[in-house]
Structures are given as structure tokens and as C-alpha cells.
Design a protein around this motif. Structure first.
Motif, PDB file in Angstrom:
ATOM      1  N   ASN A 247       0.885  -1.178   0.000  1.00 22.28           N
ATOM      2  CA  ASN A 247       0.000   0.000   0.000  1.00 22.28           C
ATOM      3  C   ASN A 247       0.917   1.221   0.000  1.00 22.28           C
ATOM      4  O   ASN A 247       0.963   1.996   0.958  1.00 22.28           O
ATOM      5  CB  ASN A 247      -0.935  -0.034   1.213  1.00 22.28           C
ATOM      6  CG  ASN A 247      -2.051   0.975   1.085  1.00 22.28           C
ATOM      7  OD1 ASN A 247      -2.143   1.698   0.082  1.00 22.28           O
ATOM      8  ND2 ASN A 247      -2.902   1.058   2.087  1.00 22.28           N
ATOM      9  N   ASP A 248       1.665   1.349  -1.112  1.00 18.91           N
ATOM     10  CA  ASP A 248       2.787   2.291  -1.173  1.00 18.91           C
ATOM     11  C   ASP A 248       2.348   3.744  -1.045  1.00 18.91           C
ATOM     12  O   ASP A 248       1.426   4.194  -1.741  1.00 18.91           O
ATOM     13  CB  ASP A 248       3.519   2.150  -2.512  1.00 18.91           C
ATOM     14  CG  ASP A 248       4.201   0.809  -2.660  1.00 18.91           C
ATOM     15  OD1 ASP A 248       4.015  -0.060  -1.793  1.00 18.91           O
ATOM     16  OD2 ASP A 248       4.931   0.640  -3.654  1.00 18.91           O
ATOM     17  N   ALA A 249       3.070   4.470  -0.205  1.00 16.48           N
ATOM     18  CA  ALA A 249       2.813   5.903  -0.029  1.00 16.48           C
ATOM     19  C   ALA A 249       3.829   6.714  -0.824  1.00 16.48           C
ATOM     20  O   ALA A 249       4.990   6.319  -0.971  1.00 16.48           O
ATOM     21  CB  ALA A 249       2.912   6.257   1.450  1.00 16.48           C
ATOM     22  N   TYR A 284       0.509  11.750  -0.361  1.00 18.85           N
ATOM     23  CA  TYR A 284       0.435  12.771   0.691  1.00 18.85           C
ATOM     24  C   TYR A 284       1.017  14.068   0.157  1.00 18.85           C
ATOM     25  O   TYR A 284       2.179  14.107  -0.274  1.00 18.85           O
ATOM     26  CB  TYR A 284       1.197  12.283   1.934  1.00 18.85           C
ATOM     27  CG  TYR A 284       0.513  11.077   2.553  1.00 18.85           C
ATOM     28  CD1 TYR A 284      -0.554  11.237   3.428  1.00 18.85           C
ATOM     29  CD2 TYR A 284       0.892   9.776   2.204  1.00 18.85           C
ATOM     30  CE1 TYR A 284      -1.228  10.140   3.962  1.00 18.85           C
ATOM     31  CE2 TYR A 284       0.228   8.670   2.735  1.00 18.85           C
ATOM     32  CZ  TYR A 284      -0.829   8.868   3.609  1.00 18.85           C
ATOM     33  OH  TYR A 284      -1.498   7.786   4.128  1.00 18.85           O
ATOM     34  N   VAL A 285       0.199  15.127   0.178  1.00 21.28           N
ATOM     35  CA  VAL A 285       0.582  16.399  -0.448  1.00 21.28           C
ATOM     36  C   VAL A 285       0.420  17.536   0.558  1.00 21.28           C
ATOM     37  O   VAL A 285      -0.599  17.608   1.266  1.00 21.28           O
ATOM     38  CB  VAL A 285      -0.299  16.662  -1.700  1.00 21.28           C
ATOM     39  CG1 VAL A 285       0.102  17.971  -2.368  1.00 21.28           C
ATOM     40  CG2 VAL A 285      -0.179  15.506  -2.686  1.00 21.28           C
ATOM     41  N   LEU A 388       5.821  17.568   7.818  1.00 17.79           N
ATOM     42  CA  LEU A 388       6.402  16.342   7.270  1.00 17.79           C
ATOM     43  C   LEU A 388       6.373  15.164   8.242  1.00 17.79           C
ATOM     44  O   LEU A 388       6.218  14.011   7.820  1.00 17.79           O
ATOM     45  CB  LEU A 388       7.837  16.604   6.822  1.00 17.79           C
ATOM     46  CG  LEU A 388       7.964  17.129   5.391  1.00 17.79           C
ATOM     47  CD1 LEU A 388       9.396  17.529   5.085  1.00 17.79           C
ATOM     48  CD2 LEU A 388       7.490  16.061   4.396  1.00 17.79           C
ATOM     49  N   ASP A 389       6.521  15.451   9.536  1.00 19.01           N
ATOM     50  CA  ASP A 389       6.472  14.337  10.500  1.00 19.01           C
ATOM     51  C   ASP A 389       5.101  13.669  10.477  1.00 19.01           C
ATOM     52  O   ASP A 389       4.984  12.445  10.565  1.00 19.01           O
ATOM     53  CB  ASP A 389       6.783  14.844  11.914  1.00 19.01           C
ATOM     54  CG  ASP A 389       8.285  15.072  12.086  1.00 19.01           C
ATOM     55  OD1 ASP A 389       9.058  14.448  11.320  1.00 19.01           O
ATOM     56  OD2 ASP A 389       8.667  15.886  12.939  1.00 19.01           O
ATOM     57  N   GLU A 390       4.086  14.506  10.308  1.00 16.18           N
ATOM     58  CA  GLU A 390       2.719  13.973  10.241  1.00 16.18           C
ATOM     59  C   GLU A 390       2.568  13.111   8.962  1.00 16.18           C
ATOM     60  O   GLU A 390       2.009  12.009   8.999  1.00 16.18           O
ATOM     61  CB  GLU A 390       1.753  15.170  10.202  1.00 16.18           C
ATOM     62  CG  GLU A 390       0.309  14.812  10.046  1.00 16.18           C
ATOM     63  CD  GLU A 390      -0.526  16.002   9.512  1.00 16.18           C
ATOM     64  OE1 GLU A 390       0.051  17.038   9.109  1.00 16.18           O
ATOM     65  OE2 GLU A 390      -1.758  15.859   9.495  1.00 16.18           O
ATOM     66  N   ALA A 393       4.341   9.814   9.428  1.00 21.43           N
ATOM     67  CA  ALA A 393       3.602   8.926  10.340  1.00 21.43           C
ATOM     68  C   ALA A 393       2.431   8.288   9.591  1.00 21.43           C
ATOM     69  O   ALA A 393       2.162   7.086   9.737  1.00 21.43           O
ATOM     70  CB  ALA A 393       3.113   9.715  11.549  1.00 21.43           C
ATOM     71  N   MET A 394       1.742   9.075   8.761  1.00 24.19           N
ATOM     72  CA  MET A 394       0.605   8.510   8.008  1.00 24.19           C
ATOM     73  C   MET A 394       1.112   7.496   6.969  1.00 24.19           C
ATOM     74  O   MET A 394       0.512   6.446   6.762  1.00 24.19           O
ATOM     75  CB  MET A 394      -0.195   9.627   7.331  1.00 24.19           C
ATOM     76  CG  MET A 394      -0.993  10.461   8.306  1.00 24.19           C
ATOM     77  SD  MET A 394      -2.240  11.507   7.507  1.00 24.19           S
ATOM     78  CE  MET A 394      -1.246  12.826   6.822  1.00 24.19           C
TER      79      MET A 394
END
Ligand code: NAD
Length: 470
Positions: A247-249, A284-285, A388-390, A393-394
């Protein structure tokens, strides 16, 4: 076109003893042809043939195996057009992508032919010499999925044969014909029994995993099936390589140049209609560029021509099978019900076939199904982050760990983020490009072991440590 309707067992083509099953063309919903079905007794015959062939094949000169693989690559190349057209009719991908799959299969076979198994010298003193040799395992079984069926079969069987093992393979019941034809073509280049093919669905896969005459299973497919194989393989402690779901981010940094990344991001997510293990499945943007990047992705999506992969100019094909199509539609219903915004796609204007236009989804929550589950289809969720840390983490908030990517200009920052992603491979400003020299495999529940390169070759061998007292 004629579709191969026979198995290959011990160098001979034979009919399936378990009848036949229709294979559906996902673009037309018509029957492509009927696929032979192997019985468990035919699996036993294939394993027995592979065991007999192992004695000579494992001991023959290394150059013989290398030459065989090089001849096999030539034979696949000669049949490129035929294999590509079979792929389109049973898998659904556009002809151009199928042609690339065949070309990559040829290149991978040649690369694997030229890999060497080296002897490691761990000690060479006046009194003692210790060498570590690599020996083949015996009979290797390959179980493959329906997304890149030819390519993945090549990834499984070429290193196995190269290192002196013999093979029994079982393709996906959804896409058997490319594999049946491939084995028919290449069997002539190998001694009888070195490569055998049986067909069928999960029951034959289960019988393979339990079979006491098989020494290793190399499997590419879902995590659920991977776990079943692992349980079944315990009986004789089979070696396993499991390439499972991902489930690549992807994380887009705030400094990214949106014009240059929109097209590669789209390809990373929608390669093979998103039916690729290491496709970008969650994006994630940063909030400052969120709407602008969504607009650019929608613009790229709108340029796709959706249709039958054999039709002129088509760039985007159907979902491969009805079950996957129904699953994706359930995800779309869930997005609509939970307030996600479908920016483009979400359905198709074509009346027949399992088509879903490339779909970009905004304003979905991290806990939504489309983010938490591996969609394995043409739907990309874009998730907003503010720091970016958020985002990291996601990205790491999943049981899967196949691959990931970071997109931006600051290479040091991108590298730092990439190294903190919990997965087997990462890319900066790209996603999913594989190389035959670079080990590929997942961490967490995305798999066990790696494929490709020297490390991948070692997975088809055991060590043999040789001590010599001088
Ligand atoms: P699947 O697990 O349903 O089927 C794969 C193969 O396993 C088929 O040949 C099937 O007949 C066989 N099988 C089914 N039940 C079995 C059992 N109990 N024992 C043994 N074999 C059994 O997967 P799929 O739907 O064909 O493929 C999609 C999945 O594959 C996705 O999750 C995708 O991420 C994954 N995949 C992973 C990679 C990778 O390299 N990590 C590559 C491609 C696909």
C-alpha cells in the motif's frame, strides 16, 4: 488466435485431467478460450518429473544452464507479438504495455543468464581453507498472479533454472494462456522435466504448498494467500520467497515542482491501471500545493484514452477481473458515502467490460478504506498534510511495507524522509521502476525474501560450507 490448451509435464504436452475453465476477456466480457485444468495427480507427475530432472540439471556445467537461458530469451523474443496479444486478450492491458512486458521478460532472462554464483572464500590460512558454495534447492514451485503474469513468471523461473533447480509453475487462473504458451515455447530448450506447468485455482496452489516433493515456493500475490502458503509449507519446511501486497505511499515535499512531477506521479499510480504491487497507492501532499497538484493530476488523467487494449490509441485498459472490479466499485461507494471528493473518473462511459476511468480522489481521511486498504486498481487517494512528521507517520501507518517515494527538489531532505519510510524500496522523484540488479522485496507483511540481482539469485540456493584442513 490459437490459445495453448495443454500443460507441459516431463517435456510432453498433455491435456488437463480436471476439465477446462473459460477465461474472460475483461474488455469485452467474452470468453477468450477454455483453459485446461490440472488434477492433483498431474501435479504429482510434474513434481516427480522435476525431481528426476534435478539429478542431471543440478550437476551439469554452469555454461550449459547459462546458454539455455540465452536461447530461451531469443525464443521469447521471436514470439513477442504473439505473447503480447495473448496478454492483451486475457489480462486487458493496452498492447503497448503488453509489448513492454514481453520486452522486459526478454531483457530479464538475458540479465539472469549472465549472473554468476560466486564461491566465497571466508578463510585461507596456512592450516585451513573454508569455502562457501551455493547449491540448488531441488524442485521450485512458482505461483503467480494476474497483473504482470508473464513478467512475474520470468522473475520466478529464470533464477531457479539458472541456479540448477527444476520447476513446476502454476499461473493465475485468470491469465493462464501467456504462461502455457511461454512454457510450451521454452520447454524445447531444456531437458525434459526441468520446467513443467500445471493450471488451476487455489486448490492446486494449496496442493503445491503442501507437496512433500517440492523444496521451495516462490509466490507473488496477495498477503492473505501468502499466509496460507506459509502455513501449508510448514510440513516439509519449504523455503519461501513471498512477494505480497503493498500500500505504497508517496510524499510530495513543499518545494516540489508540480509541473515536472504531475506526469510521473500519474504513471507511478496508474501503471497497468494501478494493478501493480509497487504502484503509488496513497499520495500525501502539503496543504499549500494540495489543490494545484490535484488539478494537474486530473489534467493528466483526462488525456487517457480508455478502451480495449487492441484498439488504436488506447492507453488505459479495464480492471482485470469481475471480483476486483466489484471490490473497486465498493471502495468508490464508500468514498462517496464518507464525503470524499471524486475529482475525475469514478465510473466509465463504456457499456461493456470492467472499465473504471482513472480516478483521483480528494479530501479522504487517513482512516478511510481507500487509504487503509490496497485498492490495486485505478483509484488514487490524495491526502493533505501540514507538516512532514505527520506525513511520514501517516505513510508508515500500515501493516504493509513494499515501497514508497518522496518527490521534491531538496535531495538531502528527500533522502532523509525516504530512509525513514518503513518499506523495502524507496525512490526519489520516481516510483516503482525496478532493475534486474537491484534487490526487490517487502518488509512488514509485504513479504519475505527478495528477488533480482545476486541477492535474489541466492534465494534459489542453499549454502554449502566446505572446510579443508591443509
Ligand atoms: P492472489 O493471492 O489471489 O492469487 C495469486 C495466486 O495464488 C494465483 O495463482 C492463485 O490461484 C493462487 N492461490 C490462491 N489461493 C491459493 C492458496 N490457498 N494456496 C496457494 N496458491 C493460491 O493474488 P492476485 O489477486 O492474483 O494478485 C493481486 C495481489 O498480488 C495484490 O495484493 C498485489 O499487491 C500482489 N502482488 C504483489 C507483487 C509483489 O512483487 N510484491 C507483485 C504483483 C502482485
Amino acid at each position: 488466435m490459437k490459445y495453448c490448451d495443454t500443460l507441459v509435464i516431463n517435456g510432453t504436452t498433455v491435456a488437463g485431467e480436471q476439465g477446462s475453465q473459460p477465461v474472460i476477456n475483461p474488455a469485452t466480457e467474452e470468453v477468450v478460450a477454455s483453459s485446461p485444468q490440472a488434477s492433483v495427480s498431474q501435479l504429482d507427475q510434474a513434481v516427480a518429473a522435476a525431481r528426476d530432472a534435478f539429478a542431471d540439471w543440478s550437476r551439469c556445467d554452469d555454461q550449459v544452464r547459462k546458454d539455455a537461458l540465452l536461447r530461451i530469451a531469443d525464443r521469447i523474443e521471436e514470439h513477442s507479438d504473439e505473447l503480447a496479444r495473448i496478454l492483451v486478450s486475457e489480462q486487458g492491458k493496452p498492447l503497448m504495455i503488453a509489448q513492454r512486458e514481453v520486452a522486459a521478460s526478454v531483457a530479464w532472462t538475458r540479465y539472469t543468464a549472465n549472473l554468476e554464483l560466486k564461491v566465497d572464500l571466508v578463510l585461507d590460512s596456512p592450516e585451513k581453507r573454508i569455502e562457501v558454495h551455493r547449491k540448488p534447492l531441488g524442485v521450485v514451485a512458482s505461483i503467480t498472479p494476474w497483473n504482470w503474469p508473464l513478467m512475474i513468471l520470468i522473475w520466478h523461473i529464470m533464477p531457479a533454472i539458472r541456479t540448477g533447480n527444476t520447476v513446476v509453475c502454476k499461473p493465475s487462473e485468470y491469465t493462464p494462456f501467456n504462461a502455457l504458451r511461454l512454457i510450451e515455447i521454452i520447454a524445447d530448450e531444456l531437458p525434459a522435466g526441468v520446467v513443467n506447468i500445471v493450471t488451476g485455482a487455489g486448490e492446486i496452489g494449496q496442493a503445491i504448498s503442501e507437496h512433500p516433493g517440492i523444496n521451495k515456493v516462490v509466490f507473488t500475490g496477495s498477503t492473505r494467500t501468502g499466509k496460507q502458503i506459509m502455513r501449508a509449507a510448514a510440513g516439509n519446511l519449504k523455503r519461501l520467497t513471498l512477494e505480497l501486497g503493498g500500500n505504497d505511499a508517496g510524499i510530495v515535499l513543499p518545494d516540489a515542482d508540480l509541473d515536472s512531477i504531475a506526469q510521473p506521479l500519474f504513471i507511478a499510480a496508474f501503471k497497468n491501471m494501478g494493478q501493480t504491487c509497487a504502484a503509488l497507492k496513497r499520495l500525501y501532499v502539503h496543504e499549500d500545493m494540495y489543490d494545484a497538484l490535484c488539478d494537474k493530476l486530473v489534467a493528466v488523467a483526462s488525456k487517457q484514452k480508455v478502451g480495449n487494449g487492441l484498439d488504436e490509441g488506447v492507453t488505459f485498459g479495464p480492471v482485470q477481473n469481475k471480483a476486483q472490479y466489484d471490490y473497486l466499485n465498493a471502495l468508490l461507494d464508500d468514498i462517496r458515502a464518507t464525503g470524499g471528493r471524486i475529482l475525475c473518473g469514478g465510473n466509465s462511459s463504456l457499456e461493456r467490460g470492467y472499465f473504471i476511468d482513472p480516478t483521483i480522489v480528494a479530501d479522504v481521511d487517513q482512516r478511510s478504506r481507500i487509504v487503509q486498504e490496497e485498492q490495486f486498481g485505478p483509484i488514487l487517494p490524495v491526502i493533505r498534510y501540514s507538516n512532514l512528521d505527520e506525513a511520514l507517520a501517516m505513510a508508515n501507518d500500515t501493516d504493509e511495507g513494499l515501497a514508497g517515494s518522496v518527490w521534491g527538489k531538496d535531495m538531502e531532505l528527500a533522502s532523509d524522509i525516504a530512509h525513514r519510510m518503513e518499506c523495502g524500496s524507496t525512490w526519489i522523484n520516481g516510483h516503482g521502476d525496478l532493475h534486474p540488479a537491484a534487490p526487490f522485496g517487502g518488509c512488514k507483511q509485504s513479504g519475505i525474501g527478495v528477488e533480482f540481482g545476486e541477492e535474489g539469485l541466492h534465494e534459489y540456493t542453499r549454502t554449502h560450507t566446505h572446510h579443508i584442513v591443509k
